[in-house]
Design a protein around this motif. Structure first.
Motif, PDB file in Angstrom:
ATOM      1  N   THR B 115      31.349  33.190  27.649  1.00  0.00           N
ATOM      2  CA  THR B 115      29.941  33.030  28.046  1.00  0.00           C
ATOM      3  C   THR B 115      29.931  33.303  29.620  1.00  0.00           C
ATOM      4  N   LEU B 116      28.761  33.806  30.227  1.00  0.00           N
ATOM      5  CA  LEU B 116      28.497  34.081  31.536  1.00  0.00           C
ATOM      6  C   LEU B 116      26.979  34.193  31.746  1.00  0.00           C
ATOM      7  N   PRO B 117      26.538  33.727  32.858  1.00  0.00           N
ATOM      8  CA  PRO B 117      25.041  33.751  33.192  1.00  0.00           C
ATOM      9  C   PRO B 117      24.696  35.382  33.131  1.00  0.00           C
ATOM     10  N   LEU B 118      23.530  35.799  32.558  1.00  0.00           N
ATOM     11  CA  LEU B 118      23.095  37.142  32.845  1.00  0.00           C
ATOM     12  C   LEU B 118      23.118  37.789  33.947  1.00  0.00           C
ATOM     13  N   ASP B 119      22.946  36.989  35.043  1.00  0.00           N
ATOM     14  CA  ASP B 119      22.960  37.640  36.584  1.00  0.00           C
ATOM     15  C   ASP B 119      24.535  38.009  36.885  1.00  0.00           C
ATOM     16  N   ASN B 120      25.283  37.706  35.978  1.00  0.00           N
ATOM     17  CA  ASN B 120      26.913  38.149  36.093  1.00  0.00           C
ATOM     18  C   ASN B 120      27.216  39.528  35.533  1.00  0.00           C
TER      19      ASN B 120
END
Lengths: 316, 316
Positions: B115-120
């Motif tokens: 998982t990753l933040p969308l900003d990344n």
């Protein structure tokens, strides 16, 4: 003539012949300053044999171009070839064939006379006293920081060390309007700074990883470590002093934090003289003592004391 | 799901629950790359426990913003707070509260899902293959050099090291038109470079004190010392690899030569994707082997061999 000779980590006064180089100016020394580099040379930081000293103000008494005779001058310490790749690319102070006044293969200024190429000389404005002009070389070295990096008025700048060179750096950094704080260990160093409205900071109060620019001017590994901890990621650490031997440094942290480390040495003389002329800096407050050349060995002892500021040598 | 777990210098395949973070995108890993940092983490370079891996291309299978679902993405590895002083001053990769994919407090990509933040996330253009897109992160790291310093077309640039990251650095430095030479120890590294018209230089042929910019990409003290000797006074030494432990460095020479040393880490993803899209760089020539996730421990052994280039991991 009387001169201070360094050989095998020993200094001694000697009676030496007056120097004579047909292509160079003959300069009668008026005042000279004892610098930390001189003390380090005596300790063996660099293998030099010859007359010590590189900070001076003097009077030209003979020169290939006679219009210089009688001029009161400060002198750049690197005598260069003007032909090597460094010289031809504007890095004259890094000339591959340079000699350096009182440091590398060139007799220095703790003497009645010295010689330098005319290209090295800068006329001292009449309004600048000998006591101020003798600081031209270290003041130029302090200005080298701004020759290398931009200091923004909004930058948080920490200066570690407030000795001979540190005081001059503090004075010129304060002129940028930056948010400057200085670590000064000795009360008399602190007093000089507060008298100019320059803010002090205790070591324990330095916020880690918060400073845009840190200038290290102690030459000690303690000072380096303090500076390293203070700088924020992508910040710039200016090394403004030499370090004896090698230092252990964690380079991974420099990569991870993307720190810029920049060494800084000799600087521009004309801006230094302009700042002295218009009174924006006052190095004379640093003068702790003056010794006659005949007493210079005592002057060296005095200059070696911890926290000592500038000891001048006069030849008259 | 299957994942490669690091704990106390030991890697092992484990069956772990699929990650679930409501505020982040759930990404199905398509391909991942084994990087030197992964190998160093196993050796204990940094105390990390969790799923390893940070270079990947994957497909978003769930996200807070559903328009991302189905997108093929590369991902920046630093998950940031957007509120600290570093974030608010444009130094997001230096966020004081960051977690780092597969490196600091955040499970990585040697797994079926991450998982990753969308900003990344950055969408991978259709024309860029998975085999190329998996190199987005290290290619961005190579581009960080030009984000930090100017490389002039006339600069003499020496790259020390032509491994996984070195090859990418060589490819992007060559695009600047600079006078680039690369020190590559292994024949297969040399062949990749000469195939692109990039010039090699033997260690013994490197002129000391002649290079404007030297990029150190070996992470060894030998490489550092070679780089240090090559740089000319006022030159710039870019540290593009981490170093285990501390290094002994003569800082006086860095001061005397006024060298700039700059650490360099994570870089910009969009320019990396543009260069992949327009075909100006081709990282796929670095691929030495591909292993299925179930065989990743063997892949790590292979990647640890001296001079080995990129080992990819596929999850399908």
């Amino acid at each position: 003539m009387l001169a201070l000779w360094l050989e095998k980590n020993q200094i001694s006064l000697r009676d030496l012949p007056q120097p004579k180089k047909p292509n160079e100016a003959l300069i009668k020394i008026r005042k000279a300053g004892i610098c930390s580099t001189d003390l380090e040379l005596v300790k063996g930081y660099y293998p030099y044999t010859g007359i010590l000293g590189h900070e001076f103000v003097g009077e030209v008494v003979d020169a290939p171009d006679k219009t210089w005779v009688g001029a009161r001058v400060a002198g750049e310490i690197n005598a260069v070839c003007s032909a090597c790749e460094a010289c031809l690319n504007g890095r004259r102070t890094h000339c591959e064939n340079r000699t350096v006044l009182g440091i590398v293969n060139r007799d220095g200024v703790f003497a009645e006379y010295t010689t330098l190429p005319l290209d090295n000389l800068h006329r001292v404005p009449d309004s600048v006293s000998d006591e101020a002009a003798v600081f031209t070389e270290p003041l130029a070295a302090a200005l080298e920081i701004q020759q290398q990096i931009q200091i923004k008025p909004t930058d948080r700048v920490l200066l570690v060390g407030a000795g001979r060179l540190g005081q001059l750096i503090a004075q010129i950094l304060a002129l940028t309007g930056c948010d400057l704080h200085v670590v000064a260990r000795h009360v008399h160093q602190q007093n000089l700074l507060t008298a100019r409205g320059i803010r002090l900071i205790a070591e324990g109060e330095i916020q880690p990883r918060k400073w845009d620019i840190v200038v290290e001017a102690t030459g000690s590994s303690d000072g380096f470590n303090l500076a390293r901890k203070a700088i924020h990621p992508r910040g710039t650490l200016v090394l403004k002093s030499t370090y004896k031997g090698e230092m252990n440094v964690n380079f991974s942290s420099i990569v991870v934090d993307e720190i810029t480390v920049i060494g800084s040495r000799c600087g521009p003389f004309e801006p230094a003289l302009r700042l002295l002329e218009n009174g924006e800096v006052d190095p004379t407050v640093l003068i702790a003592a003056q010794y006659n050349l005949s007493d210079i060995v005592k002057g060296f002892e005095r200059a070696s004391q911890t926290g000592m500021l500038k000891v001048l040598v006069e030849t008259e």
